[in-house]
Design a protein around this motif. Structure first.
Motif, PDB file in Angstrom:
ATOM      1  N   UNK A  81       0.976  -1.143   0.052  1.00 37.03           N
ATOM      2  CA  UNK A  81      -0.155  -0.034  -0.078  1.00 37.03           C
ATOM      3  C   UNK A  81       0.745   1.257  -0.062  1.00 37.03           C
ATOM      4  N   UNK A  82       0.449   2.067  -0.777  1.00 31.32           N
ATOM      5  CA  UNK A  82       1.222   3.539  -0.863  1.00 31.32           C
ATOM      6  C   UNK A  82       0.489   4.592  -0.316  1.00 31.32           C
ATOM      7  N   UNK A  83       1.040   5.524   0.303  1.00 35.16           N
ATOM      8  CA  UNK A  83       0.555   6.720   0.623  1.00 35.16           C
ATOM      9  C   UNK A  83       0.060   7.751  -0.364  1.00 35.16           C
ATOM     10  N   UNK A  84      -0.929   8.331  -0.165  1.00 31.27           N
ATOM     11  CA  UNK A  84      -1.432   9.521  -1.122  1.00 31.27           C
ATOM     12  C   UNK A  84      -1.093  10.959  -0.533  1.00 31.27           C
ATOM     13  N   UNK A  85      -1.142  10.819   0.659  1.00 27.50           N
ATOM     14  CA  UNK A  85      -0.809  11.974   1.475  1.00 27.50           C
ATOM     15  C   UNK A  85       0.679  12.156   1.834  1.00 27.50           C
ATOM     16  N   UNK A  86       1.489  12.914   1.052  1.00 21.82           N
ATOM     17  CA  UNK A  86       3.022  12.796   1.150  1.00 21.82           C
ATOM     18  C   UNK A  86       3.533  14.123   1.938  1.00 21.82           C
ATOM     19  N   UNK A  87       4.533  13.601   3.009  1.00 18.23           N
ATOM     20  CA  UNK A  87       5.130  14.543   3.818  1.00 18.23           C
ATOM     21  C   UNK A  87       5.740  15.818   3.111  1.00 18.23           C
ATOM     22  N   UNK A 106     -22.549  19.718   7.283  1.00 17.34           N
ATOM     23  CA  UNK A 106     -22.112  20.801   6.579  1.00 17.34           C
ATOM     24  C   UNK A 106     -20.763  20.844   6.403  1.00 17.34           C
ATOM     25  N   UNK A 107     -19.678  20.177   7.055  1.00 18.55           N
ATOM     26  CA  UNK A 107     -18.299  20.051   6.723  1.00 18.55           C
ATOM     27  C   UNK A 107     -17.623  20.575   7.811  1.00 18.55           C
ATOM     28  N   UNK A 108     -18.168  20.662   9.082  1.00 16.42           N
ATOM     29  CA  UNK A 108     -17.217  21.368  10.133  1.00 16.42           C
ATOM     30  C   UNK A 108     -16.038  20.312  10.750  1.00 16.42           C
ATOM     31  N   UNK A 109     -16.369  18.972  10.700  1.00 13.43           N
ATOM     32  CA  UNK A 109     -15.382  18.209  11.130  1.00 13.43           C
ATOM     33  C   UNK A 109     -14.633  17.735  10.323  1.00 13.43           C
ATOM     34  N   UNK A 110     -14.853  17.912   9.002  1.00 14.80           N
ATOM     35  CA  UNK A 110     -13.999  17.798   7.836  1.00 14.80           C
ATOM     36  C   UNK A 110     -12.861  18.974   7.882  1.00 14.80           C
ATOM     37  N   UNK A 111     -13.414  20.171   8.121  1.00 12.06           N
ATOM     38  CA  UNK A 111     -12.336  21.240   8.225  1.00 12.06           C
ATOM     39  C   UNK A 111     -11.152  20.985   9.057  1.00 12.06           C
ATOM     40  N   UNK A 112     -11.583  20.413  10.233  1.00 17.97           N
ATOM     41  CA  UNK A 112     -10.709  20.246  11.195  1.00 17.97           C
ATOM     42  C   UNK A 112      -9.685  18.823  10.702  1.00 17.97           C
ATOM     43  N   UNK A 127      -4.255  17.151   8.324  1.00 18.47           N
ATOM     44  CA  UNK A 127      -4.004  16.583   7.196  1.00 18.47           C
ATOM     45  C   UNK A 127      -4.169  15.070   7.233  1.00 18.47           C
ATOM     46  N   UNK A 128      -5.370  14.643   7.864  1.00 22.83           N
ATOM     47  CA  UNK A 128      -5.874  13.126   7.874  1.00 22.83           C
ATOM     48  C   UNK A 128      -6.254  12.915   6.413  1.00 22.83           C
ATOM     49  N   UNK A 129      -6.780  14.012   5.958  1.00 19.36           N
ATOM     50  CA  UNK A 129      -7.086  13.920   4.301  1.00 19.36           C
ATOM     51  C   UNK A 129      -6.280  15.439   3.677  1.00 19.36           C
ATOM     52  N   UNK A 130      -6.274  15.043   2.587  1.00 23.82           N
ATOM     53  CA  UNK A 130      -5.486  16.393   1.841  1.00 23.82           C
ATOM     54  C   UNK A 130      -6.926  16.992   1.014  1.00 23.82           C
ATOM     55  N   UNK A 131      -6.675  18.389   0.731  1.00 26.48           N
ATOM     56  CA  UNK A 131      -7.628  19.224  -0.079  1.00 26.48           C
ATOM     57  C   UNK A 131      -7.791  18.582  -1.433  1.00 26.48           C
ATOM     58  N   UNK A 132      -8.858  18.620  -2.363  1.00 33.25           N
ATOM     59  CA  UNK A 132      -8.905  18.446  -3.488  1.00 33.25           C
ATOM     60  C   UNK A 132      -8.383  19.691  -4.462  1.00 33.25           C
ATOM     61  N   UNK A 150       0.855  21.686   3.155  1.00 28.59           N
ATOM     62  CA  UNK A 150       1.523  20.397   2.523  1.00 28.59           C
ATOM     63  C   UNK A 150       2.852  20.445   2.576  1.00 28.59           C
ATOM     64  N   UNK A 151       3.658  21.621   2.523  1.00 21.12           N
ATOM     65  CA  UNK A 151       4.907  21.701   2.347  1.00 21.12           C
ATOM     66  C   UNK A 151       5.646  21.505   4.105  1.00 21.12           C
ATOM     67  N   UNK A 152       5.098  21.221   4.990  1.00 26.76           N
ATOM     68  CA  UNK A 152       5.307  21.267   6.330  1.00 26.76           C
ATOM     69  C   UNK A 152       5.490  19.777   6.374  1.00 26.76           C
ATOM     70  N   UNK A 153       6.310  19.137   7.458  1.00 25.53           N
ATOM     71  CA  UNK A 153       6.588  17.933   7.862  1.00 25.53           C
ATOM     72  C   UNK A 153       5.334  17.643   8.773  1.00 25.53           C
TER      73      UNK A 153
END
Length: 601
Positions: free
Chosen positions: A345-351, A400-406, A411-416, A428-431
């Motif tokens: 499995x590979x990561x889609x969210x990169x450090x 409404x998207x409140x918890x999604x914002x957090x 960075x549990x998820x990345x923005x589209x 995305x540029x931070x460790x």
């Protein structure tokens, strides 16, 4: 199959000295076996009455007889070449070879056991490290029972690695004996091996059956684990709804399915040994029949046929072991593949690479769009700036998207599309470490680990002193209740913390956030599941935690965010209003309706 075995063996190369030691022992094992077969023929010659008792020179190979050193030795000790002396010498050599073979087998098993155990430990650490590195979305999609079952499949890798000694040594024994029987008589060797193609075809079919049923067995095993986890983790609900029989029947259904597929696997496994036994005995029968006729017709010497049969028997032994090993491999490889599926499995969210130790000015959402599923957006063109020191409330209906914002800030998820910036730097540029060190989360249902209260409060920060832990507990209004326990801060919490009330768990979680001392605080409905008394205690703790920090509060109860610096009213992923409470009531109809529904002035 071979590719997966080789993939496992590359981990063995890390311990190359023991690995190559097993190969050397394999060559030694084959050579000794062939020597024993040759010696059987030599001992047969010794009982030939036509050879003189006092001079058995004809039994010794010419290259030895013609050697000058050997001739000098015989001149000094003529009795050495008598049949009795050679008999005793042969038996002594036989004993020495058997002892050497036993010692070799000991080291072979020791090296194999050591390497397989060490590599299993390495793979277990690698799997844990890889799982911890995977995106949060991976665990959202996976069943807990399936993951636990796959982690348990590491045992299959251990089994395969334990077979390495046989895989590395028996082929050498097989090849050396094979060369020897062809050297004696190649026509007879072909008759002796006539059953091999038959066995190969049969074993190919059996192997496919074993592998298929083994894979299905592991999948059904995951279903059984999942069914058990279901009632274990939801025992309170099961009891409350009187559903013990329902859960038991569900478990029995999966368990019976597992038994059916396991029975098919057993039938396939049990058919392997009769096939190899029958074909090997067929080969030996043909050798005895044809070879016996050749001896009677003076086409072959009796010692040759004895050596041939001994070598053939010794060759069939590792052949049978390899055949049995094949069945074991087919049973265990699906488990190994399930482990490697996780490792693949590979990561889609990169450090990122930027290390940022402080939060100086603002956290900004810039035209952020995000969806968990394609064509189902959760946040749409979401833009929000949060200044350092501000308290911002996110309110709105569920979805409404409140918890999604957090989740996006963490960075549990990345923005589209769009950006989230911390002091002007795209997160995305931070460790991961430097980003998450700036954030402290208190959720609606805090997770507490099955360890001491002190370890839960100082989680992830072993360097924190006990004094700071106590100070954090006091600030979170939980110190007195901890001290009322017999073992205080050393009290070990039960799994999921079920021996504590919701308010107590929430305050321990707040103490953990205080200990972390992060500049940005994320509160995700931290009081929504509490009664009025617990809510007041927890809110007091939160108020202390919020002092001097930038805070984002998600709340259904507007009373908890009424005094925020600004309130963000969200609807279907959009921001429909931003302002202080008093002005937002006047300017945002959706917020005004929410205020009216909750009876808030």
């Amino acid at each position: 199959m071979l590719l997966r075995v080789l993939q496992l063996w590359r981990y063995l190369f890390k311990y190359k000295y023991r690995f190559f030691g097993m190969i050397i022992i394999g060559i030694f094992y084959g050579s000794v076996n062939t020597s024993l077969a040759a010696m059987a023929g030599f001992l047969t010659k010794l009982v030939d009455p036509e050879i003189p008792n006092d001079d058995a020179t004809s039994l010794i190979p010419d290259f030895i007889v013609n050697n000058q050193h050997f001739q000098n030795l015989i001149s000094a000790h003529p009795t050495l070449i008598s049949k009795m002396s050679l008999f005793h010498l042969s038996l002594s050599l036989f004993v020495v070879l058997v002892v050497c073979l036993s010692v070799g087998i000991y080291f072979q098993n020791y090296f194999s056991g050591w390497v397989s155990t060490r590599v299993t430990m390495d793979l277990r650490e690698m799997l844990s490290e890889h799982l911890l590195s995977l995106d949060f979305s991976y665990f959202v999609k996976k069943r807990s029972g399936d993951l636990i079952s796959r982690i348990g499949d590491i045992g299959s890798i251990t089994s395969i690695l334990n077979m390495s000694a046989v895989l590395l040594t028996r082929p050498f024994a097989l090849i050396i004996c094979l060369v020897y029987v062809f050297y004696i008589n190649w026509q007879l060797a072909l008759w002796g091996l006539i059953g091999v193609p038959v066995a190969a075809v049969a074993m190919r079919r059996i192997s496919k059956k074993i592998r298929f049923t083994s894979l299905k067995s592991r999948e059904k095993g995951a279903d059984v684990t999942d069914a058990m986890l279901r009632f274990l983790t939801g025992m309170g609900t099961v009891k409350a709804f009187n559903c013990e029989k329902f859960e038991l029947n569900n478990f029995k259904k999966h368990n019976d399915e597992l038994f059916e597929i396991s029975a098919k696997q057993m039938r396939a496994n049990c058919s392997e040994r009769p096939v190899t036994s029958l074909t090997s005995k067929l080969g030996i029968f043909l050798v005895l029949y044809i070879g016996g006729n050749m001896v009677l017709n003076n086409e072959l010497q009796i010692d040759n046929i004895v050596s041939f049969v001994a070598a053939l028997a010794l060759m069939y032994a590792p052949g049978k072991e390899l055949s049995q090993l094949n069945a074991a491999l087919q049973s265990n490889l699906p488990g190994a593949e399930r482990v490697f599926e996780i490792l693949d499995e590979t990561r889609t969210i990169h450090e990122g690479t930027i290390i940022k130790d402080t939060f100086n000015s603002e956290l900004e959402f810039s035209n952020v769009n995000f969806s968990y599923k394609l064509d189902q957006p959760v946040l749409k063109d979401f833009s929000l700036t949060i200044k350092k020191g501000e308290t911002v409330g996110l309110v709105g209906a569920s979805g409404a998207g409140k918890s999604t914002a957090i989740n996006l800030i963490l960075r549990l998820f990345d923005v589209d599309s769009g950006q989230i910036k911390l002091d002007g730097i795209d997160i995305k540029d931070l460790t991961f470490e430097s980003l998450r060190n700036q954030l402290a989360l208190v959720g609606q249902s805090p997770f507490l680990f099955n360890t001491t209260i002190a370890a839960n409060i100082s989680y992830g920060h072993d360097e924190i002193s006990m004094e700071k832990v106590v100070e954090a507990a006091k600030a979170a209004n939980i110190h007195n209740e901890i001290m009322a326990l017999d073992d205080g801060y050393e009290h070990r919490m039960s799994e999921r913390g079920d021996d504590f009330s919701g308010g107590q768990k929430q305050r321990i979680s707040i103490a953990r956030a205080i200990c972390k001392d992060a500049p940005i605080l994320l509160l995700d409905e931290a009081t929504s599941a509490l009664d009025s008394i617990n809510e007041r205690q927890v809110q007091e703790s939160i108020d202390r935690l919020m002092k001097g920090r930038t805070t984002i509060v998600i709340a259904h109860r507007l009373s908890t965010v009424k005094n925020a610096d600004k309130i963000v009213m969200m609807k279907e992923g959009h921001i429909v209003g931003i302002d202080k409470h008093e002005r937002l009531v006047e300017t945002c109809p959706e917020y005004a309706e929410l205020v009216q529904l909750q009876g808030l002035s």
